[in-house]
Design an enzyme around this catalytic site. Sequence first.
Site, PDB file in Angstrom:
ATOM      1  N   CYS A  72     -35.536 -13.369 -37.344  1.00 26.07           N
ATOM      2  CA  CYS A  72     -35.297 -14.510 -38.222  1.00 26.07           C
ATOM      3  C   CYS A  72     -33.852 -14.985 -38.039  1.00 26.07           C
ATOM      4  O   CYS A  72     -32.991 -14.239 -37.568  1.00 26.07           O
ATOM      5  CB  CYS A  72     -35.509 -14.107 -39.679  1.00 26.07           C
ATOM      6  SG  CYS A  72     -37.199 -13.607 -40.062  1.00 26.07           S
ATOM      7  N   GLU A  96     -31.568 -15.386 -40.220  1.00 26.46           N
ATOM      8  CA  GLU A  96     -30.600 -14.576 -40.965  1.00 26.46           C
ATOM      9  C   GLU A  96     -30.171 -13.350 -40.161  1.00 26.46           C
ATOM     10  O   GLU A  96     -29.003 -12.961 -40.191  1.00 26.46           O
ATOM     11  CB  GLU A  96     -31.191 -14.110 -42.302  1.00 26.46           C
ATOM     12  CG  GLU A  96     -31.515 -15.223 -43.265  1.00 26.46           C
ATOM     13  CD  GLU A  96     -32.953 -15.710 -43.171  1.00 26.46           C
ATOM     14  OE1 GLU A  96     -33.463 -16.224 -44.180  1.00 26.46           O
ATOM     15  OE2 GLU A  96     -33.583 -15.586 -42.089  1.00 26.46           O
ATOM     16  N   CYS A 120     -37.171 -13.652 -45.903  1.00 20.70           N
ATOM     17  CA  CYS A 120     -38.377 -12.821 -45.983  1.00 20.70           C
ATOM     18  C   CYS A 120     -37.994 -11.412 -46.453  1.00 20.70           C
ATOM     19  O   CYS A 120     -36.811 -11.081 -46.575  1.00 20.70           O
ATOM     20  CB  CYS A 120     -39.069 -12.765 -44.616  1.00 20.70           C
ATOM     21  SG  CYS A 120     -38.193 -11.780 -43.372  1.00 20.70           S
ATOM     22  N   CYS A 141     -35.731  -9.435 -43.995  1.00 26.23           N
ATOM     23  CA  CYS A 141     -34.349  -9.920 -44.018  1.00 26.23           C
ATOM     24  C   CYS A 141     -33.633  -9.500 -45.287  1.00 26.23           C
ATOM     25  O   CYS A 141     -32.462  -9.137 -45.254  1.00 26.23           O
ATOM     26  CB  CYS A 141     -34.312 -11.435 -43.852  1.00 26.23           C
ATOM     27  SG  CYS A 141     -34.695 -11.955 -42.164  1.00 26.23           S
ATOM     28  N   TYR A 155     -34.898  -0.051 -52.018  1.00 23.58           N
ATOM     29  CA  TYR A 155     -34.690   1.138 -51.205  1.00 23.58           C
ATOM     30  C   TYR A 155     -33.375   0.927 -50.477  1.00 23.58           C
ATOM     31  O   TYR A 155     -33.236  -0.032 -49.716  1.00 23.58           O
ATOM     32  CB  TYR A 155     -35.833   1.277 -50.191  1.00 23.58           C
ATOM     33  CG  TYR A 155     -35.622   2.363 -49.166  1.00 23.58           C
ATOM     34  CD1 TYR A 155     -36.065   3.650 -49.402  1.00 23.58           C
ATOM     35  CD2 TYR A 155     -34.985   2.084 -47.962  1.00 23.58           C
ATOM     36  CE1 TYR A 155     -35.880   4.645 -48.457  1.00 23.58           C
ATOM     37  CE2 TYR A 155     -34.793   3.071 -47.017  1.00 23.58           C
ATOM     38  CZ  TYR A 155     -35.244   4.350 -47.266  1.00 23.58           C
ATOM     39  OH  TYR A 155     -35.062   5.337 -46.336  1.00 23.58           O
ATOM     40  N   TRP A 165     -31.195   2.287 -47.713  1.00 24.60           N
ATOM     41  CA  TRP A 165     -31.375   3.171 -46.560  1.00 24.60           C
ATOM     42  C   TRP A 165     -30.358   4.311 -46.548  1.00 24.60           C
ATOM     43  O   TRP A 165     -30.711   5.469 -46.369  1.00 24.60           O
ATOM     44  CB  TRP A 165     -31.277   2.340 -45.275  1.00 24.60           C
ATOM     45  CG  TRP A 165     -31.521   3.128 -44.032  1.00 24.60           C
ATOM     46  CD1 TRP A 165     -32.729   3.465 -43.514  1.00 24.60           C
ATOM     47  CD2 TRP A 165     -30.534   3.682 -43.165  1.00 24.60           C
ATOM     48  NE1 TRP A 165     -32.557   4.187 -42.364  1.00 24.60           N
ATOM     49  CE2 TRP A 165     -31.209   4.344 -42.127  1.00 24.60           C
ATOM     50  CE3 TRP A 165     -29.146   3.681 -43.166  1.00 24.60           C
ATOM     51  CZ2 TRP A 165     -30.546   4.988 -41.098  1.00 24.60           C
ATOM     52  CZ3 TRP A 165     -28.495   4.328 -42.133  1.00 24.60           C
ATOM     53  CH2 TRP A 165     -29.197   4.967 -41.124  1.00 24.60           C
TER      54      TRP A 165
END
Length: 145
Positions: free
Chosen positions: A57, A59, A91, A94, A128, A130
């Site tokens: 995308c 972004e 999305c 992203c 979440y 990471w």
Amino acid sequence: MTTHPPHPVDHELIEAAAHIARTRCRGDNHTMAAAARARDGRIITAVNAYHFTGGPCAELVVIGTAAAQGAYDLDTIVAVGDRERGVVPPCGRCRQVLLDYFPTLKVIVGKTDDLRAVPITELLPETYVWADHQLDQLDAEQQAQ
């Protein structure tokens, strides 16, 4: 969910993305443009690379473009669709990547008459993170206890 007071909308950033969408998005390979403002004030622009395998995308392309220009700390980002589609929200993928790279990032979303800049954390509630789930991080936290 915590909501924060609205941030000013960076109209110069929207126009930068809209200009790229109008002038550089041609055909099905490039249908979205993004613009991000670095903390030092620079505006970085990019277009998506659409591909049936899930090409990146706009972004995500702007993150790499910013890094290539030495801008590692982004303040605000916006995506704009070609053919005068206006601002398009990121999305899910992203949103997650933007949060992981820039946890204090503001994202411009909304329709033309209701544009607003919101923290990325408000676009991805109950997120979440990471880094919070990496074994070395968890081991360090357990050793500290």
